[in-house]
Design a protein around this motif. Structure first.
Motif, mmCIF file in Angstrom:
data_model
loop_
_atom_site.group_PDB
_atom_site.id
_atom_site.type_symbol
_atom_site.label_atom_id
_atom_site.label_comp_id
_atom_site.label_asym_id
_atom_site.label_seq_id
_atom_site.Cartn_x
_atom_site.Cartn_y
_atom_site.Cartn_z
ATOM 1 N N PHE A 74 0.824 -1.198 0.000
ATOM 2 C CA PHE A 74 0.000 0.000 0.000
ATOM 3 C C PHE A 74 0.866 1.259 0.000
ATOM 4 C CE2 PHE A 74 -3.329 -2.743 1.913
ATOM 5 C CZ PHE A 74 -4.370 -2.411 1.071
ATOM 6 N N PRO A 75 0.451 2.317 -0.695
ATOM 7 C CA PRO A 75 1.080 3.624 -0.478
ATOM 8 C C PRO A 75 0.968 3.978 1.006
ATOM 9 C CG PRO A 75 -0.435 3.691 -2.358
ATOM 10 C CD PRO A 75 -0.663 2.373 -1.671
ATOM 11 N N GLU A 76 1.999 4.569 1.560
ATOM 12 C CA GLU A 76 2.044 4.778 2.995
ATOM 13 C C GLU A 76 0.870 5.621 3.503
ATOM 14 O OE1 GLU A 76 2.830 4.256 6.750
ATOM 15 O OE2 GLU A 76 3.844 3.199 5.124
ATOM 16 N N HIS A 77 0.484 6.668 2.728
ATOM 17 C CA HIS A 77 -0.608 7.512 3.203
ATOM 18 C C HIS A 77 -1.933 6.754 3.244
ATOM 19 C CE1 HIS A 77 -0.977 7.830 -1.175
ATOM 20 N NE2 HIS A 77 -2.213 8.256 -1.008
ATOM 21 N N LEU A 78 -2.137 5.796 2.318
ATOM 22 C CA LEU A 78 -3.354 4.997 2.326
ATOM 23 C C LEU A 78 -3.320 3.983 3.463
ATOM 24 C CD1 LEU A 78 -6.039 4.067 1.174
ATOM 25 C CD2 LEU A 78 -4.775 2.703 -0.525
ATOM 26 N N ARG A 79 -2.184 3.342 3.643
ATOM 27 C CA ARG A 79 -2.064 2.372 4.730
ATOM 28 C C ARG A 79 -2.293 3.042 6.088
ATOM 29 N NH1 ARG A 79 1.670 0.008 8.276
ATOM 30 N NH2 ARG A 79 1.294 -2.238 8.526
ATOM 31 N N GLU A 80 -1.724 4.212 6.267
ATOM 32 C CA GLU A 80 -1.887 4.948 7.517
ATOM 33 C C GLU A 80 -3.371 5.260 7.773
ATOM 34 O OE1 GLU A 80 -0.457 9.229 9.496
ATOM 35 O OE2 GLU A 80 0.076 8.718 7.434
ATOM 36 N N THR A 81 -4.069 5.646 6.720
ATOM 37 C CA THR A 81 -5.489 5.973 6.867
ATOM 38 C C THR A 81 -6.318 4.732 7.156
ATOM 39 O OG1 THR A 81 -5.193 7.794 5.305
ATOM 40 C CG2 THR A 81 -7.443 7.116 5.771
ATOM 41 N N ASN A 140 -12.510 6.066 16.423
ATOM 42 C CA ASN A 140 -12.023 7.452 16.427
ATOM 43 C C ASN A 140 -10.545 7.560 16.056
ATOM 44 O OD1 ASN A 140 -14.595 8.369 17.442
ATOM 45 N ND2 ASN A 140 -13.972 7.597 19.443
ATOM 46 N N GLY A 141 -10.070 6.576 15.304
ATOM 47 C CA GLY A 141 -8.648 6.538 14.969
ATOM 48 C C GLY A 141 -8.201 7.653 14.050
ATOM 49 N N THR A 142 -9.112 8.196 13.231
ATOM 50 C CA THR A 142 -8.694 9.235 12.286
ATOM 51 C C THR A 142 -8.337 10.536 12.993
ATOM 52 O OG1 THR A 142 -11.017 9.855 11.929
ATOM 53 C CG2 THR A 142 -10.055 8.286 10.388
ATOM 54 N N ALA A 143 -8.752 10.685 14.249
ATOM 55 C CA ALA A 143 -8.381 11.887 15.000
ATOM 56 C C ALA A 143 -6.881 11.943 15.236
ATOM 57 C CB ALA A 143 -9.120 11.916 16.343
ATOM 58 N N GLN A 144 -6.216 10.776 15.100
ATOM 59 C CA GLN A 144 -4.778 10.712 15.340
ATOM 60 C C GLN A 144 -3.968 10.977 14.078
ATOM 61 O OE1 GLN A 144 -3.977 6.884 17.153
ATOM 62 N NE2 GLN A 144 -5.886 6.955 18.308
ATOM 63 N N LEU A 145 -4.638 11.082 12.925
ATOM 64 C CA LEU A 145 -3.900 11.310 11.681
ATOM 65 C C LEU A 145 -3.246 12.688 11.703
ATOM 66 C CD1 LEU A 145 -6.385 9.828 9.060
ATOM 67 C CD2 LEU A 145 -4.166 8.902 9.708
ATOM 68 N N ALA A 146 -2.003 12.725 11.272
ATOM 69 C CA ALA A 146 -1.276 14.001 11.240
ATOM 70 C C ALA A 146 -1.796 14.854 10.091
ATOM 71 C CB ALA A 146 0.214 13.744 11.078
ATOM 72 N N GLY A 155 -15.006 7.848 3.195
ATOM 73 C CA GLY A 155 -15.326 8.091 1.796
ATOM 74 C C GLY A 155 -14.091 8.310 0.950
ATOM 75 N N TRP A 156 -13.152 9.096 1.485
ATOM 76 C CA TRP A 156 -11.915 9.352 0.737
ATOM 77 C C TRP A 156 -11.119 8.060 0.545
ATOM 78 C CZ3 TRP A 156 -6.875 8.424 2.195
ATOM 79 C CH2 TRP A 156 -5.882 8.920 1.335
ATOM 80 N N ALA A 157 -11.003 7.284 1.624
ATOM 81 C CA ALA A 157 -10.211 6.051 1.551
ATOM 82 C C ALA A 157 -10.862 5.018 0.630
ATOM 83 C CB ALA A 157 -10.017 5.474 2.948
ATOM 84 N N SER A 158 -12.190 5.001 0.548
ATOM 85 C CA SER A 158 -12.881 4.078 -0.354
ATOM 86 C C SER A 158 -12.483 4.337 -1.807
ATOM 87 C CB SER A 158 -14.402 4.211 -0.206
ATOM 88 O OG SER A 158 -14.826 3.819 1.066
ATOM 89 N N ARG A 159 -12.431 5.607 -2.169
ATOM 90 C CA ARG A 159 -12.004 5.960 -3.531
ATOM 91 C C ARG A 159 -10.526 5.669 -3.732
ATOM 92 N NH1 ARG A 159 -14.871 9.063 -7.047
ATOM 93 N NH2 ARG A 159 -12.886 9.749 -7.919
#
Length: 465
Positions: A90-97, A105-111, A131-135
């Protein structure tokens, strides 16, 4: 079958007028209609090329295969084969998401700002991130498919359908739902191939857990072993070692007997805790123990530690292990936060003496013990004195884990799916190619004895190209 011989999905869905000429309005009308539709709607999809895709609980990447399935009437599973394979991290930004979405509530930790996302297009809530990650997941899956096709030399027109499971971000059968993240419309548009997704929820609609789904495929590929003999009990258990371990029990007997008696369920963690603990400590590990940042290659780090029985017994006290079947589990039950809570509950002296590698060794033993305990229980229940364990999934390459299984299950011969012509890495992706074929053919894909569903049903939804 040549690439150009594959039937066109678009042209096979409409029965020809000539095929319906014999129909009348007598009492046999319905029977004749069903026969005509069977001949025209599904017959062309019985054999041909299907793509299967899988990204598992460990989130280490996406696997894709092109499979050529033989006719449904064939009795030799070896006639089914993998034509081409492709795997991509996975691209790192997608894997992180995706990892963030797997936690409450894990997305609250995204930088912020997230790398590779334009600032004014940043999602601002968990639902927007979903929604963003689905696309984004679908765009990545489309790239993987197109690279697979290019590598194989097979044209999109030759592929009957893609089976794409998507990424599970919540699996809550106790609440009646399982949530897989993917936008099949993107994949269909980018590849020009029809896509089958959403395999779990139809089973849940009839009272099932929606998991595991692989046992139906395991029965198809590995079922009907030899009858008991002097050298072979005839019993088989397929063991999938992904992020979560699951088993498919195939007692000796004919194909019909096995189909009536097959059972399967998730036994607990396989790689999910091992990978999470390793990734947490990877930055500080000695280079001699670290071949990559995602998993403990060859269990080097685990083998440098000692199993702590006190921690092991505490981990084995998780209520999931004694929960009756049917059952399924995932990251919701077994995750790094849960592990850290278990460590904090240890007596202070025990906790102080534990080294990180001791925890890794203990987690390996947890995977082996929870799995072997489940197998031993089934063997006792079904009066199986031994047989063959067919191991697949990424954990099949963990020689240390297999060694522990062999020690705990001395009456069982440890094999891998490679002994049956399918590399362990590709079994799950192939399973979703097979499930897509079942859907396109209008055939059922679940096993009620496994999932707890009230009946067999056709799984998945189709997004036509």
């Amino acid at each position: 079958m040549t690439h150009t011989d594959a039937p066109s999905l678009d042209h096979s869905l409409s029965p020809s007028d000539s095929s319906l000429e014999h129909l009348d309005h007598h009492e046999s009308h319905l029977e004749d209609l069903e026969s005509a539709l069977s001949d025209t709607l599904f017959e062309s999809f019985d054999s041909g090329y299907y793509i299967g895709m899988m990204s598992g609980t460990s989130l280490d990447g996406m696997d894709a295969v092109i499979c050529q399935f033989d006719s449904a009437e064939a009795t030799d599973a070896a006639a089914d084969k993998i034509v081409a394979t492709h795997s991509q991290p996975f691209p790192e930004h997608l894997r992180e998401t995706l990892l963030a979405l797997c936690q409450p509530n894990g997305t609250a930790q995204l930088a912020y700002p997230v790398k590779n996302i334009i600032l004014d297009q940043q999602p601002h809530s968990e639902l927007e991130w979903f929604g963003w990650a689905s696309r984004e997941y679908a765009e990545f899956a489309s790239t993987v498919v197109n690279e697979l096709l290019q590598k194989s030399g097979i044209s999109p027109e030759a592929i009957l359908a893609i089976g794409c499971h998507g990424q599970t971000v919540r699996h809550r059968p106790n609440l009646g739902f399982s949530l897989q993240l993917v936008d099949p419309n993107i994949i269909a548009e980018r590849t020009g191939i029809s896509v089958v997704t959403d395999f779990r929820r139809r089973d849940m609609a009839v009272g099932g857990q929606g998991a595991p789904l692989a046992p139906a495929f395991h029965l198809d590929q590995f079922g009907a072993p030899l009858e008991p003999s002097q050298h072979n009990s005839g019993h088989r258990i397929v063991v999938n070692l992904g992020g979560i371990a699951n088993i498919t029990v195939l007692p000796a007997g004919s194909a019909e007997q096995q189909a009536a008696s097959v059972i399967g369920y998730d036994t607990g963690p396989a790689n999910i805790l091992l990978d999470a603990w390793y990734q947490y400590h990877a930055p500080s590990l000695d280079e001699s123990l670290k071949d990559n940042e995602l998993y403990d290659t060859d269990a080097k780090w685990a083998q440098s530690g000692q199993v702590n029985d006190e921690l092991l017994n505490q981990l084995l006290s998780h209520p999931y292990f004694t929960q009756p079947t049917p059952k399924s589990t995932g990251r919701e039950d077994f995750n790094l936060s849960w592990l850290q809570q278990q460590l904090e509950q240890l007596p202070e002296q025990t906790h102080a003496q534990l080294h990180p590698q001791d925890v890794q060794a203990t987690l390996t033993e947890l995977s082996a013990r929870s799995l072997s305990d489940a197998i031993a229980a089934e063997a006792t229940r079904l009066d199986m004195t031994g047989g063959e364990l067919i191991v697949c999934g990424g954990g099949a390459y963990n020689a240390y884990l297999l060694k522990r299984l062999a020690a705990l299950l001395p009456n069982w011969q440890i094999l891998t799916s490679a002994d049956f012509g399918i590399a362990p890495t590709w079994v799950e992706a192939m399973a979703f190619a097979w499930l897509a074929r079942q859907t396109i053919m209008g055939a059922t894909g679940n096993l009620p004895a496994v999932t707890g569903a009230s009946k067999t049903v056709v799984l998945g939804q189709v997004c036509f190209a």
